[in-house]
Design a protein around this motif. Structure first.
Motif, PDB file in Angstrom:
ATOM      1  N   HIS A 149      -8.118  35.753  -7.568  1.00  0.00           N
ATOM      2  CA  HIS A 149      -6.589  36.154  -7.972  1.00  0.00           C
ATOM      3  C   HIS A 149      -6.342  35.495  -6.419  1.00  0.00           C
ATOM      4  CE1 HIS A 149      -2.448  37.381  -7.078  1.00  0.00           C
ATOM      5  NE2 HIS A 149      -2.490  37.399  -8.208  1.00  0.00           N
ATOM      6  N   ASP A 150      -7.755  36.006  -5.963  1.00  0.00           N
ATOM      7  CA  ASP A 150      -6.720  35.324  -4.246  1.00  0.00           C
ATOM      8  C   ASP A 150      -7.284  34.073  -4.000  1.00  0.00           C
ATOM      9  OD1 ASP A 150      -5.698  37.731  -4.354  1.00  0.00           O
ATOM     10  OD2 ASP A 150      -7.028  39.158  -3.143  1.00  0.00           O
ATOM     11  N   GLU A 151      -8.776  33.864  -4.114  1.00  0.00           N
ATOM     12  CA  GLU A 151      -9.534  33.241  -3.486  1.00  0.00           C
ATOM     13  C   GLU A 151      -9.269  31.941  -4.719  1.00  0.00           C
ATOM     14  OE1 GLU A 151     -10.708  33.053  -1.051  1.00  0.00           O
ATOM     15  OE2 GLU A 151     -10.284  35.068  -0.243  1.00  0.00           O
ATOM     16  N   LEU A 152      -9.866  31.767  -5.333  1.00  0.00           N
ATOM     17  CA  LEU A 152      -9.799  30.377  -6.945  1.00  0.00           C
ATOM     18  C   LEU A 152      -8.359  30.292  -7.737  1.00  0.00           C
ATOM     19  CD1 LEU A 152     -11.949  28.998  -7.761  1.00  0.00           C
ATOM     20  CD2 LEU A 152     -12.322  30.366  -9.755  1.00  0.00           C
ATOM     21  N   GLY A 153      -8.147  31.863  -8.002  1.00  0.00           N
ATOM     22  CA  GLY A 153      -6.191  31.579  -8.461  1.00  0.00           C
ATOM     23  C   GLY A 153      -5.095  30.828  -6.995  1.00  0.00           C
ATOM     24  N   GLN A 154      -6.190  30.996  -5.919  1.00  0.00           N
ATOM     25  CA  GLN A 154      -5.196  30.133  -4.954  1.00  0.00           C
ATOM     26  C   GLN A 154      -5.440  29.106  -4.908  1.00  0.00           C
ATOM     27  OE1 GLN A 154      -2.454  31.499  -3.147  1.00  0.00           O
ATOM     28  NE2 GLN A 154      -2.357  32.915  -4.480  1.00  0.00           N
ATOM     29  N   ASN A 155      -7.069  28.379  -4.656  1.00  0.00           N
ATOM     30  CA  ASN A 155      -6.769  27.090  -5.017  1.00  0.00           C
ATOM     31  C   ASN A 155      -6.382  26.312  -6.244  1.00  0.00           C
ATOM     32  OD1 ASN A 155      -8.746  27.427  -2.459  1.00  0.00           O
ATOM     33  ND2 ASN A 155     -10.471  28.180  -3.935  1.00  0.00           N
ATOM     34  N   ILE A 156      -6.837  26.887  -7.312  1.00  0.00           N
ATOM     35  CA  ILE A 156      -6.490  26.399  -8.645  1.00  0.00           C
ATOM     36  C   ILE A 156      -4.449  26.086  -8.782  1.00  0.00           C
ATOM     37  CG2 ILE A 156      -5.688  26.309 -10.602  1.00  0.00           C
ATOM     38  CD1 ILE A 156      -8.827  27.447 -10.690  1.00  0.00           C
ATOM     39  N   TYR A 157      -4.180  26.979  -7.779  1.00  0.00           N
ATOM     40  CA  TYR A 157      -3.007  26.702  -7.490  1.00  0.00           C
ATOM     41  C   TYR A 157      -1.749  25.499  -6.634  1.00  0.00           C
ATOM     42  CZ  TYR A 157       2.157  28.236  -6.712  1.00  0.00           C
ATOM     43  OH  TYR A 157       3.706  27.631  -6.666  1.00  0.00           O
ATOM     44  N   SER A 158      -3.167  25.680  -5.501  1.00  0.00           N
ATOM     45  CA  SER A 158      -3.203  24.222  -4.530  1.00  0.00           C
ATOM     46  C   SER A 158      -3.250  23.026  -5.283  1.00  0.00           C
ATOM     47  CB  SER A 158      -3.983  24.563  -3.435  1.00  0.00           C
ATOM     48  OG  SER A 158      -3.780  26.164  -2.730  1.00  0.00           O
ATOM     49  N   VAL A 159      -3.875  22.789  -6.506  1.00  0.00           N
ATOM     50  CA  VAL A 159      -3.964  21.596  -6.832  1.00  0.00           C
ATOM     51  C   VAL A 159      -3.303  21.661  -7.952  1.00  0.00           C
ATOM     52  CG1 VAL A 159      -5.817  20.637  -8.614  1.00  0.00           C
ATOM     53  CG2 VAL A 159      -7.193  21.856  -6.349  1.00  0.00           C
ATOM     54  N   LEU A 160      -3.149  22.529  -8.749  1.00  0.00           N
ATOM     55  CA  LEU A 160      -0.941  22.190  -9.087  1.00  0.00           C
ATOM     56  C   LEU A 160      -0.340  21.771  -8.599  1.00  0.00           C
ATOM     57  CD1 LEU A 160      -0.495  22.903 -12.744  1.00  0.00           C
ATOM     58  CD2 LEU A 160       0.104  24.811 -11.835  1.00  0.00           C
ATOM     59  N   VAL A 161      -0.082  22.019  -7.142  1.00  0.00           N
ATOM     60  CA  VAL A 161       1.320  21.645  -6.822  1.00  0.00           C
ATOM     61  C   VAL A 161       0.631  20.457  -6.007  1.00  0.00           C
ATOM     62  CG1 VAL A 161       2.191  22.426  -4.406  1.00  0.00           C
ATOM     63  CG2 VAL A 161       1.879  24.171  -5.560  1.00  0.00           C
ATOM     64  N   GLY A 162      -0.403  19.981  -6.059  1.00  0.00           N
ATOM     65  CA  GLY A 162      -0.515  18.670  -4.687  1.00  0.00           C
ATOM     66  C   GLY A 162      -0.418  17.573  -6.209  1.00  0.00           C
ATOM     67  N   LEU A 163      -0.956  18.197  -7.234  1.00  0.00           N
ATOM     68  CA  LEU A 163      -0.883  17.212  -8.792  1.00  0.00           C
ATOM     69  C   LEU A 163       0.999  17.149  -9.148  1.00  0.00           C
ATOM     70  CD1 LEU A 163      -3.130  18.737 -11.336  1.00  0.00           C
ATOM     71  CD2 LEU A 163      -3.638  16.295 -10.083  1.00  0.00           C
ATOM     72  N   GLN A 164       1.856  17.944  -9.000  1.00  0.00           N
ATOM     73  CA  GLN A 164       2.486  18.077  -9.082  1.00  0.00           C
ATOM     74  C   GLN A 164       3.715  17.056  -7.739  1.00  0.00           C
ATOM     75  OE1 GLN A 164       4.107  21.844  -8.572  1.00  0.00           O
ATOM     76  NE2 GLN A 164       4.377  22.615 -10.562  1.00  0.00           N
ATOM     77  N   VAL A 165       3.330  17.302  -6.651  1.00  0.00           N
ATOM     78  CA  VAL A 165       3.383  16.038  -5.886  1.00  0.00           C
ATOM     79  C   VAL A 165       2.930  14.477  -6.148  1.00  0.00           C
ATOM     80  CG1 VAL A 165       3.027  15.250  -2.610  1.00  0.00           C
ATOM     81  CG2 VAL A 165       3.054  17.568  -3.723  1.00  0.00           C
ATOM     82  N   LEU A 166       2.196  14.154  -6.434  1.00  0.00           N
ATOM     83  CA  LEU A 166       1.400  12.945  -6.790  1.00  0.00           C
ATOM     84  C   LEU A 166       2.072  12.183  -7.850  1.00  0.00           C
ATOM     85  CD1 LEU A 166      -1.121  11.083  -6.570  1.00  0.00           C
ATOM     86  CD2 LEU A 166      -2.055  11.957  -7.650  1.00  0.00           C
ATOM     87  N   GLU A 167       2.789  13.090  -8.994  1.00  0.00           N
ATOM     88  CA  GLU A 167       3.263  12.804  -9.955  1.00  0.00           C
ATOM     89  C   GLU A 167       4.802  12.403  -9.881  1.00  0.00           C
ATOM     90  OE1 GLU A 167       5.084  14.933 -13.932  1.00  0.00           O
ATOM     91  OE2 GLU A 167       4.557  15.800 -12.529  1.00  0.00           O
ATOM     92  N   LYS A 168       5.700  12.684  -8.982  1.00  0.00           N
ATOM     93  CA  LYS A 168       6.524  12.266  -8.596  1.00  0.00           C
ATOM     94  C   LYS A 168       6.723  11.053  -7.522  1.00  0.00           C
ATOM     95  CE  LYS A 168       8.201  16.830  -7.198  1.00  0.00           C
ATOM     96  NZ  LYS A 168       9.178  18.248  -6.229  1.00  0.00           N
ATOM     97  N   ALA A 169       5.634  11.132  -6.657  1.00  0.00           N
ATOM     98  CA  ALA A 169       4.920   9.679  -6.272  1.00  0.00           C
ATOM     99  C   ALA A 169       4.695   8.624  -7.180  1.00  0.00           C
ATOM    100  CB  ALA A 169       4.147   9.690  -4.701  1.00  0.00           C
ATOM    101  N   MET A 170       4.162   8.915  -7.950  1.00  0.00           N
ATOM    102  CA  MET A 170       3.393   8.316  -9.410  1.00  0.00           C
ATOM    103  C   MET A 170       4.175   8.821 -10.534  1.00  0.00           C
ATOM    104  SD  MET A 170       0.245   7.847  -8.435  1.00  0.00           S
ATOM    105  CE  MET A 170      -0.618   6.167  -9.524  1.00  0.00           C
ATOM    106  N   PRO A 171       5.270   8.446 -11.381  1.00  0.00           N
ATOM    107  CA  PRO A 171       6.140   8.904 -12.630  1.00  0.00           C
ATOM    108  C   PRO A 171       5.532   8.609 -13.009  1.00  0.00           C
ATOM    109  CG  PRO A 171       7.576   7.773 -11.088  1.00  0.00           C
ATOM    110  CD  PRO A 171       6.515   7.987 -10.515  1.00  0.00           C
ATOM    111  N   GLU A 172       4.502   7.216 -13.578  1.00  0.00           N
ATOM    112  CA  GLU A 172       4.491   6.576 -14.777  1.00  0.00           C
ATOM    113  C   GLU A 172       2.940   6.819 -15.307  1.00  0.00           C
ATOM    114  OE1 GLU A 172       2.758   4.548 -11.357  1.00  0.00           O
ATOM    115  OE2 GLU A 172       4.900   5.293 -11.262  1.00  0.00           O
ATOM    116  N   ALA A 173       2.439   7.699 -13.990  1.00  0.00           N
ATOM    117  CA  ALA A 173       0.496   8.000 -14.584  1.00  0.00           C
ATOM    118  C   ALA A 173       0.661   9.306 -15.160  1.00  0.00           C
ATOM    119  CB  ALA A 173       0.157   8.312 -13.091  1.00  0.00           C
ATOM    120  N   VAL A 174       0.827   8.704 -17.249  1.00  0.00           N
ATOM    121  CA  VAL A 174       0.488   9.678 -17.774  1.00  0.00           C
ATOM    122  C   VAL A 174      -0.589  10.640 -17.486  1.00  0.00           C
ATOM    123  CG1 VAL A 174       0.159  10.723 -20.257  1.00  0.00           C
ATOM    124  CG2 VAL A 174       1.652   8.299 -19.881  1.00  0.00           C
ATOM    125  N   GLN A 175      -1.965   9.997 -16.523  1.00  0.00           N
ATOM    126  CA  GLN A 175      -2.614  11.061 -17.178  1.00  0.00           C
ATOM    127  C   GLN A 175      -2.798  12.372 -15.834  1.00  0.00           C
ATOM    128  OE1 GLN A 175      -5.808   8.713 -15.206  1.00  0.00           O
ATOM    129  NE2 GLN A 175      -6.829   7.802 -17.255  1.00  0.00           N
TER     130      GLN A 175
END
Length: 343
Positions: A149-175
């Motif tokens: 929960h504390d280690e791996l969960g936080q790391n995965i959540y950080s990846v998810l937040v990073g993807l959300q930021v990336l999606e805003k910058a590249m809204p057309e990228a379906v991948q």
């Protein structure tokens, strides 16, 4: 007392009388370590006949190290020594030597009086070891759950937040959207695994809160609604009691999901001054309890009963075909809400 040599038997009549009065196992060995005498308690303990016993040597240990020249020991020097015996069923026993002394029939020999656990003591030790193993398992589950929960969960959540930021910058990228969904599912799976390993609510909020949380997760997973009814004055109980009842509830609910064919199940947590009851009840297909025990399938019954017994309790299962199943765990309590130990 049984002797390998009839001459020795005749010259040690007093020793014969004494050793047969002693409930402890008594072994006599010569200088080479071969068994030349034993009382009836040894045969009872090992299952061997005396003739079978004399075909082997006595192995004597001190601090797990074999002692070759031990026949000169005597009196208090016997403390800290053990004799290794193999029973007829193949089980190996290490019995502490209570006392040891030498005497001189035809040929020098040594008498070892062993200390045997009573059946009650053996059961107590076995329960103690089992309780220790279960506690170690729960501690490890807790550690792994928190790290997930504390280690791996936080790391995965950080990846998810990073993807959300990336999606805003590249809204057309379906991948990126697909990756977001995969990461979100992985995070949800990780949280489920962490909860199943060891729910933090059990340690932080207690048994009732942990069961409520489990029932909610259970409904999401299996589509079976669980209703918890709590009666009596609620307390925090000893960790062993709360853990045992939580695991029993888990096992009973898993059986409901596998076999009951129902859409709802009732769970009761009954707090009494002298006992704590957990009941899991369904109106499903049921089964023949007697046939279940004969076949030995268990449905986790052995594990549930063992967990209850380790905290002084018991588990009873009542079921009939097409009339549902009731699993009840009962834990007697002390005045302070702790484990009640029978004396």
């Amino acid at each position: 007392m049984y002797w390998k040599c009839q001459k020795e038997a005749g010259s040690n009549e007093l020793l014969n009388q004494i050793t047969e009065q002693i409930p402890n196992p008594v072994l006599v060995s010569n200088e080479a370590g071969w068994v030349i005498g034993a009382n009836g308690a040894v045969m009872r303990l090992t299952g061997w006949s005396f003739q079978e016993l004399t075909t082997g040597r006595m192995t004597v240990f001190r601090h797990n190290s074999p002692i070759d020249d031990w026949y000169n020991l005597g009196g208090d020097e016997g403390h800290g020594l053990e004799v290794c015996l193999e029973k007829q069923d193949g089980m190996r026993l290490k019995l502490p030597i209570e006392s040891v002394f030498t005497y001189r029939p035809p040929g020098q020999a040594v008498v070892a009086i062993l200390r045997e656990f009573s059946p009650q003591q053996e059961e107590y030790v076995q329960n103690l070891l089992t309780k220790y193993i279960i506690r170690a398992q729960e501690d490890e589950r807790k550690r792994v759950s928190r790290e997930l929960h504390d280690e791996l969960g936080q790391n995965i959540y950080s990846v998810l937040v990073g993807l959300q930021v990336l999606e805003k910058a590249m809204p057309e990228a379906v991948q990126i959207q697909n990756l977001q969904q995969m990461v979100a599912r992985s995070l949800a799976m990780l949280k489920n695994i962490a909860v199943e390993l060891r729910p933090s609510t059990l340690d932080d909020l207690g048994l009732a809160a942990a069961i409520r949380s489990f029932l909610k997760h259970f409904e999401q997973t299996y589509g079976i609604e669980g209703q918890l009814t709590v009666s009596g004055e609620q307390h925090r109980y000893e960790p062993e009691i709360e853990t045992a009842l939580y695991r029993i509830c888990q096992e009973a609910m898993l059986n409901v999901a596998k076999y009951a064919k129902v859409t709802e199940v009732q769970v009761f947590l009954q707090n009494y001054p002298d006992q704590l009851n957990l009941i899991v009840e369904d109106q499903g297909v049921g089964f023949d309890v007697g046939q279940l025990e004969i076949q030995g399938t268990g449905l986790g019954l052995y594990g549930m009963k063992e967990r209850a017994q380790l905290v002084g309790g018991k588990v009873e299962i009542v079921s009939q075909v097409n009339l549902g199943t009731r699993v009840q765990a009962t834990i007697p309590l002390t005045e302070k809400g702790g484990i009640w130990h029978a004396h």
